[in-house]
Design an enzyme around this catalytic site. Structure first.
Site, short mmCIF file in Angstrom:
data_model
loop_
_atom_site.label_atom_id
_atom_site.label_comp_id
_atom_site.label_asym_id
_atom_site.label_seq_id
_atom_site.Cartn_x
_atom_site.Cartn_y
_atom_site.Cartn_z
CD GLU A 171 6.15 6.79 23.86
OE1 GLU A 171 6.08 7.80 24.83
OE2 GLU A 171 7.06 6.95 23.27
NE ARG A 217 6.48 7.47 30.27
CZ ARG A 217 7.53 8.49 29.55
NH1 ARG A 217 7.99 9.28 28.84
NH2 ARG A 217 8.88 8.38 30.37
CE LYS A 252 21.45 12.60 18.73
NZ LYS A 252 20.15 12.23 18.69
C1 LIG Z 1 9.00 7.05 26.39
C2 LIG Z 1 10.47 7.11 25.40
N1 LIG Z 1 10.28 6.46 23.92
C3 LIG Z 1 11.19 6.98 23.18
C4 LIG Z 1 12.50 6.80 23.71
C5 LIG Z 1 13.86 6.38 22.50
N2 LIG Z 1 13.95 7.80 22.72
C6 LIG Z 1 15.46 7.65 23.25
S1 LIG Z 1 16.94 8.89 23.03
C7 LIG Z 1 15.24 9.18 22.27
C8 LIG Z 1 15.50 10.99 21.31
C9 LIG Z 1 16.04 11.86 22.45
O1 LIG Z 1 16.12 13.06 22.51
P1 LIG Z 1 17.02 14.17 22.59
O2 LIG Z 1 16.40 14.34 24.41
O3 LIG Z 1 17.10 15.12 21.88
O4 LIG Z 1 18.25 13.59 23.10
P2 LIG Z 1 19.24 13.68 22.06
O5 LIG Z 1 19.75 11.80 21.80
O6 LIG Z 1 18.76 14.30 20.81
O7 LIG Z 1 20.12 14.08 22.72
C10 LIG Z 1 14.62 8.56 22.07
C11 LIG Z 1 12.70 8.99 20.92
C12 LIG Z 1 12.35 6.97 24.86
N3 LIG Z 1 13.68 7.01 25.53
N4 LIG Z 1 11.60 6.86 26.06
#
Ligand SMILES: Cc1ncc(C[n+]2csc(CCOP(=O)(O)OP(=O)(O)O)c2C)c(N)n1
Length: 624
Positions: free
Chosen positions: A364, A392, A279
């Site tokens: 959630e 959710r 990342k």
């Molecule tokens: C239901 C929900 N909860 C929280 C989020 C906030 N959120 C956006 S991206 C993310 C992390 C995602 O991590 P990953 O899938 O590993 O993607 P990366 O950014 O590491 O590529 C979170 C918690 C969201 N988008 N949707």
């Protein structure tokens, strides 16, 4: 080169070396643009080679890509004819920060909320089978998103479906913060097996050199792959679910990525390709602090420092600090977050009470059901979740918490307009979905001083309560601070007025105050009530304040459907008091990305527009 790419098919004629220089150009463009616009930088820097390889191997839009969450789709946007508009990212009228089918046929699905890509991709693949359409479907899912339960419902279904579908797992060990949970441990175990894969590549290179017999021997070894791999890698979780597992592979090695994706594309079964990426790759500040550069405000490229100082402290941080102090004296208090320890400020609580802090991942529904369990066994949990993601958990709030009147407090962050994240992230529905829940107290403080009082009040509430607040802490000053007691369901009369009476909640109280001052200049006397409890409402003060007015005006940063305004109209109707009522709030729509002030203005929630609406309604009333 990047400028010339209007269509992803152009990539197919590039050499590996050219693709590698294109990757470097894309990284420069990402850093340059996001340093101006803000946005999800680290996630996109990590998927540059992966996205290039996807477009190199597949044919967009015939083949469909589904990006989980969608925050990592910037590279895809740059490669699918949106380079020229890329500088408009996340600004009013510009490109969305998430996939949007209205922008390009290459964007197949709107997401924003995590963990739905595999379900959507399976749906597309099934639909294609039924319609006899060709093309492959690929879901790109992060390891963070894989902590969300919806993914497992989809994997479980997809694995036995026999439908050709590729899931690319982008494993960078990070959600927004460090990823959590047992599955994250399992992926780390798989990653360690990369030594084995390097060994396998070495064997291939060595055998290739032996004429005639070398490759047949290698293919024989490949056939034994599963058996051999399990010796090194251990439990084949994805294979048990019915997927062909390919990986883990280095997500920055274009040659290898292309080879493995070709293999996945040719397979008629569900395939999971496990790709390991870094990342923030290629920009030092983001590599050093991938969490801070997950979603970032405009910054200076040289140092990575923010251009504008943060409006400190956020409401979430204030609440978490207060909660940590309350927890010093109350061992029942604990804090729960769903993958947002820094966004919700609850990291602060973790520092002080690590043993009573839970980051459950992007889960959630689980967070709320678990809080219900803890509350039923004697604890007093506080669940901090953004308004949009709490959607959710509606069922868990309704059935698991409130049906049993359990003392769970919901700290609802990012309530109201959220700005650049746009349509999928607006906190404009919580008042509507929470007002329908029996027994739930729903509060919206007008500023940080009132927020503090509400959090203190929650300590003594022996049932469910929700407190909703925006990210930025507004302070209306000591002069506007209320010194009277704060009791559940009691509103506060801030000023009197015979022409119009505003009933406002949250930061909209400030707007009501400003509008009443401006209206006074037009000889319109408007009073203001802080309707700080959306449930239960203060029926007594409502009738008292509305009785003398010609017009009731409600103001909320929530959809006009089902929020404060409709609640007040309902109460007025029940009371038999007939006063014309103007319900002002967000429209029954999805509000696009822009700055928060622009979104308010666009929805008629500026001082000038509110005054206009009030004056017009009074004129119409006089004319009758
Ligand atoms: C239901 C929900 N909860 C929280 C989020 C906030 N959120 C956006 S991206 C993310 C992390 C995602 O991590 P990953 O899938 O590993 O993607 P990366 O950014 O590491 O590529 C979170 C918690 C969201 N988008 N949707």
């Amino acid at each position: 080169m990047l400028k010339e790419i209007r269509n992803p098919n152009q990539l197919k004629s590039l050499s590996l070396q050219e693709l590698e220089s294109l990757a470097a150009e894309i990284r420069e463009e990402l850093v340059r643009t996001v340093s101006e616009t803000g946005g999800h930088l680290a996630s996109n820097l990590g998927v540059v080679e992966l996205t290039l390889a996807m477009h190199y191997v597949y044919d967009c839009p015939e083949d469909r890509f589904v990006f989980d969450v969608g925050h990592q789709s910037y590279v895809h946007k740059l490669l699918t004819g949106r380079y020229e508009q890329f500088h408009t990212l996340r600004q009013a009228g510009g490109l969305s920060g998430f996939p949007d089918p209205a922008e390009s046929p290459c964007d197949t699905f709107v997401a924003g909320h995590a963990s739905t890509a595999i379900s959507a991709a399976l749906g597309m693949a099934r639909s294609r089978e039924l319609c006899g359409a060709g093309g492959r479907v690929v879901a790109l899912v992060g390891d963070g998103a894989l902590t969300g339960g919806v993914c497992y419902e989809a994997l479980n279904d997809a694995g036995q479906s026999g439908v050709p579908l590729t899931v690319i797992l982008n494993d960078n060990e990070m959600s927004i913060s460090k990823n959590v949970g047992a599955l994250s441990g399992y992926l780390s175990h798989l990653r360690q097996s990369r030594g084995y894969l390097a060994f396998k590549r070495g064997v291939r290179r060595w055998l290739e050199k032996i004429p005639k017999v070398g490759m047949p021997i290698f293919r024989f070894i490949e056939k034994l792959r599963d058996a051999v791999k399990s010796l090194f890698i251990g439990g084949q979780f994805f294979e048990a679910l019915g997927f062909v597992y390919l990986g883990p592979i280095d997500g920055h090695d274009l040659r290898h990525l292309i080879r493995v994706l070709r293999r996945a594309r040719a397979d008629e079964r569900p395939v999971l390709v496990h790709v390991v990426t870094q990342k923030g790759r290629g920009y030092q500040p983001a590599e050093n602090h991938p969490d801070e550069f997950h979603g970032v405000a405009p910054f200076y490229i040289d140092s990575g420092r923010r251009r504008k100082r943060e409006q400190e402290p956020s409401c979430g941080l204030l609440v978490a600090k207060q909660l940590a102090e309350m927890a010093d004296g109350d061992s029942r208090i604990c804090a729960i977050t769903a993958a947002m320890p820094s966004g919700t400020g609850t990291e602060e609580f973790r520092q002080r009470h690590p043993e009573r802090f839970y980051d459950v991942g992007i889960a959630e529904e689980h967070a709320v059901a678990m809080a219900a369990g803890m509350a039923s066994a004697g604890m007093k949990p506080y669940v901090a979740i953004y308004s949009t993601f709490l959607q959710r958990s509606y069922d868990q709030i309704l059935i698991d918490v409130c049906r049993c009147n359990l003392p769970v407090t919901f700290l609802i962050d990012r309530a109201g307009f959220v700005g650049a994240d746009g349509r999928t992230h607006q906190g404009l529905f919580d008042l509507s979905y929470l007002r329908s829940v029996p027994g739930l107290i729903v509060a919206a403080p007008r500023d940080v001083r009132e927020l503090k009082r509400m959090v203190a009040l929650s300590a003594g509430v022996d049932g469910p309560m929700a407190i909703r607040y925006p990210r930025d802490g507004l302070d209306l000053g000591a002069a506007m601070a209320s010194d009277g007691p704060l009791r559940v369901g009691e509103w506060e009369l801030l000023s009197e007025g015979e022409d119009a009476m505003f009933f406002a909640a949250g930061p909209m109280v400030q707007l009501a105050m400003q509008a009443s001052i401006k209206l006074a200049g037009r000889q319109i006397r408007a009073g203001v009530v802080d309707a700080r409890f959306i449930k239960p409402m203060d029926a007594r003060l409502l009738v008292e304040a509305a009785r003398g007015a010609k017009l009731v005006v409600t103001l909320e940063e929530n959809s006009v459907i089902g929020g404060l305004g409709e609640g007040i109209a309902h109460l007025l109707a029940e009371s038999g008091l007939r006063v014309p009522t103007l319900i002002l709030g967000a429209p029954d729509d999805y509000v696009e990305h822009a700055r928060i002030e622009e979104q308010r203005e666009g929805c008629g929630l500026s001082v000038a527009k509110v005054c206009e609406r009030v004056a017009a309604a009074l004129r119409a009333g006089d004319a009758k």
